[in-house]
Design an enzyme around this catalytic site. Structure first.
Site, mmCIF file in Angstrom:
data_model
loop_
_atom_site.group_PDB
_atom_site.id
_atom_site.type_symbol
_atom_site.label_atom_id
_atom_site.label_comp_id
_atom_site.label_asym_id
_atom_site.label_seq_id
_atom_site.Cartn_x
_atom_site.Cartn_y
_atom_site.Cartn_z
ATOM 1 N N ASP A 177 101.750 -43.734 -17.518
ATOM 2 C CA ASP A 177 102.783 -45.106 -19.423
ATOM 3 C C ASP A 177 103.665 -43.916 -19.953
ATOM 4 O OD1 ASP A 177 103.659 -46.109 -21.081
ATOM 5 O OD2 ASP A 177 101.997 -47.240 -21.913
ATOM 6 N N LYS A 184 112.306 -47.917 -25.761
ATOM 7 C CA LYS A 184 112.559 -46.908 -27.034
ATOM 8 C C LYS A 184 113.514 -45.424 -26.353
ATOM 9 C CE LYS A 184 107.652 -48.089 -27.083
ATOM 10 N NZ LYS A 184 107.218 -48.252 -28.572
ATOM 11 N N TRP A 224 97.990 -46.376 -26.550
ATOM 12 C CA TRP A 224 98.230 -47.684 -25.475
ATOM 13 C C TRP A 224 96.824 -47.074 -24.456
ATOM 14 C CZ3 TRP A 224 100.771 -50.829 -27.090
ATOM 15 C CH2 TRP A 224 101.517 -51.188 -27.537
#
Ligand SMILES: Cc1ncc(COP(=O)(O)O)c(C=O)c1O
Ligand SMILES: Cc1ncc(COP(=O)(O)O)c(C=O)c1O
Lengths: 362, 362
Positions: free
Chosen positions: B173, B197, B102
């Protein structure tokens, strides 16, 4: 249950049967033991929903295989930017037809990333009351696309016949009238629309893009903003708005069961005829600013003799549980949004209220 | 109802009580006679939800008034682009710490719109098994920000102590560990995370941005991609993902009722201790590639002695209704995602299964 009559300009009414289905399976989706809100977007069960939403849309609208159907987040407003970011560039122009606030916004975003032209505008004294005629369009045959807003949500106008743009593909913002009736998609290179009026809940935007236009899309812009990224990965490049797409699928199934887009058009024509019928029966009382041949089947806009009467009209509407009738602040007056899933019975009740109100106050 | 044990890497489990509340009010939201899926984003009833979601988040995390809380569409991946588009520019650089797939994606998008630097990477043979130490970071004191991925969903590593970046704000993030525990927000200039999530369903991304960084944001990029646009209009510039935000609000209420983020951290520590406890009790059988001091409390990644045994493990998991345990294809093996709303009881059942499986096959 005492359901309101939902005339919201968007988000808007959904079919009660769809809501009931969502409710009944909210805790256990397709026997997974999980809510649709909890399933992986990479699971078989979700992929079946995703693909069914696409193929139902393809079937209902008769979309040929050379068009990709994408489900994106960020709202229709993100498409105001994504479209020119993908399709414009040095030496490439596009034509914009300005028929209201949404076309203006689309044009403004296009100017920030490229060199679009205005092909026509129907703005008069800050208002838009009609769709331009074919001969008013100053089209550039070299343009990459011609952008139109198929239905002008705020001003209550709508393209009844799409413009002839020759070999230049049309790009249309259909946010507020997508699926209202069948139409021939061939002149369109790209169609986009936020779901929250005629297709589903807020949170997903549909983009339909033709192969030849996709091939021209830029690859030097951010990866997440490239149409090619989403077309290549079937809108699963990153996590899509799963729940909103699931509802879109249920709504499309509902339309199909009811009789498809031919049925949908009939319903919408009947609803609009009823409301405009009342307006035209009391021309001194209900003043519709829109040219008759440009009237929207989705949003009927009108004024009453005074703001005082308009307020009284809106006040009285509450007792009937009519919701969302106040016109946009830039236009004033009343706006009746009667999208696909607003029941005929709601429109009938509103029409009667309008008749009574006119008789009582004329 | 036979609820699955949901170990999906995201979208992931939600609290059952939240789902039940959503179900119970799905047809009639707050007495409006409409579903939350049908209400206008400009209505008072929705604005109350929108503002409550923000203020609950502010309260739970202790976010001071000089931070704006935004709700955007498009996924966390859109933020990989929006962050550098807003904050980079000619002569402005940013530092990226690369700890997994990511961060790599975030860096790739940043390179497309600006000139970011790599401040550190822990990539070894294409794998990432640890978080870098402070002394490994080659920080540029002139950088506009330092970007980190607080939890690496795929590789199962997590920052336990955030880096010291001096006067340079951290941009994080936090998609896969937002809200897992309380933390001091002061070193952060911007935090973003997809909700799917640890916060709610897919379809909304939270962005928390500090005033001083917001003031530096560019105004020559597309309007819809400017943080200033959304901060100014309180995330109501265009139609927000109403339903996803509504669920976020319910989830935040649930956390608050349960005891806030201190309670949440306790739960998460207990769950992770149980799983890593089993792994460490069978070190010959369960091989965890991640350095102990970098282990993620959210995603535990491990291998078994052979792929055959891994497949057997996954096969046997089905009978227990354990969902989502297959590791990411780039890592292989097993991944246990035990986000905030995965019940302790699910983790306990999985831990026992792991113990039995190890004893039976060691
Ligand atoms: C025709 C039209 N285009 C675009 C939009 C903007 O859509 P969104 O709020 O999803 O960005 C609207 C919203 O009402 C609209 O009516
Ligand atoms: C840490 C992290 N960042 C970003 C993303 C991408 O999020 P989205 O799918 O919302 O774009 C993910 C998705 O798993 C993630 O785990």
């Amino acid at each position: 249950m005492n359901r309101a009559h939902n005339f919201n300009p968007g988000p808007a009414a959904l079919p009660l049967e769809v809501l009931q289905k969502v409710q009944s399976e909210l805790l256990d989706f397709a026997g997974t033991g999980m809510s649709i809100l909890e399933v992986s977007h990479r699971s078989k069960d979700y992929e079946a929903v995703h693909n069914a939403a696409q193929s139902l849309m393809r079937e209902l609208l008769g979309i040929p295989e050379n068009y990709h159907i994408l489900f994106l987040g960020g709202g229709a407003s993100l498409q105001f930017s994504m479209v020119p970011m993908n399709l414009l560039g040095p030496g490439v122009s596009a034509d914009y037809v300005i028929t209201g606030a949404w076309s203006q916004k689309a044009f403004k975003e296009a100017k920030l990333v490229g060199n679009p032209r205005v092909a026509a505008t129907t703005e008069e004294d800050g208002k838009f009351t009609r769709i331009p005629k074919q001969e008013e369009l100053q089209l550039d045959p070299q343009a990459r696309y011609v952008h139109i807003t198929s239905n002008n949500t705020i001003f209550g106008t709508q393209w009844h016949t799409f413009p002839n743009t020759g070999n230049v593909p049309i790009v249309a913002d259909m946010s507020s009238d997508f699926l209202w009736r069948p139409f021939d998609i061939k002149p369109f290179g790209l169609i986009y629309g936020g779901a929250q009026k005629n297709l589903g809940p807020a949170g997903v935007t549909v983009v339909i893009i033709r192969d030849d236009l996709l091939a021209l899309c830029r690859e030097d812009i951010p990866i997440i903003l490239r149409f090619k990224t989403h077309a290549k990965d079937n809108s699963l490049y990153n996590t899509p708005p799963v729940f909103a797409i699931y509802i879109v699928k249920l709504v499309l199934e509902w339309i199909k069961e009811k009789g498809g887009l031919a049925w949908m058009e009939q319903e919408n024509r009947a609803k609009a005829a009823r409301i405009y019928g009342v307006i035209d029966s009391y021309p001194e009382f209900y003043r519709a600013p829109v040219a008759k041949d440009s009237r929207s089947f989705m949003n009927a806009v009108f004024r009453l003799p005074s703001e005082e009467l308009e307020n009284k009209f809106l006040e009285g509407a509450k007792a009937h549980r009519f919701v969302g009738l106040k016109g946009h602040r830039s236009v004033g007056g009343i706006r009746v949004s009667m999208y696909n899933y607003v029941p005929k019975s709601s429109v009938e009740e509103l029409a009667r209220y309008m008749e009574e109100f006119a008789r009582a106050h004329a």
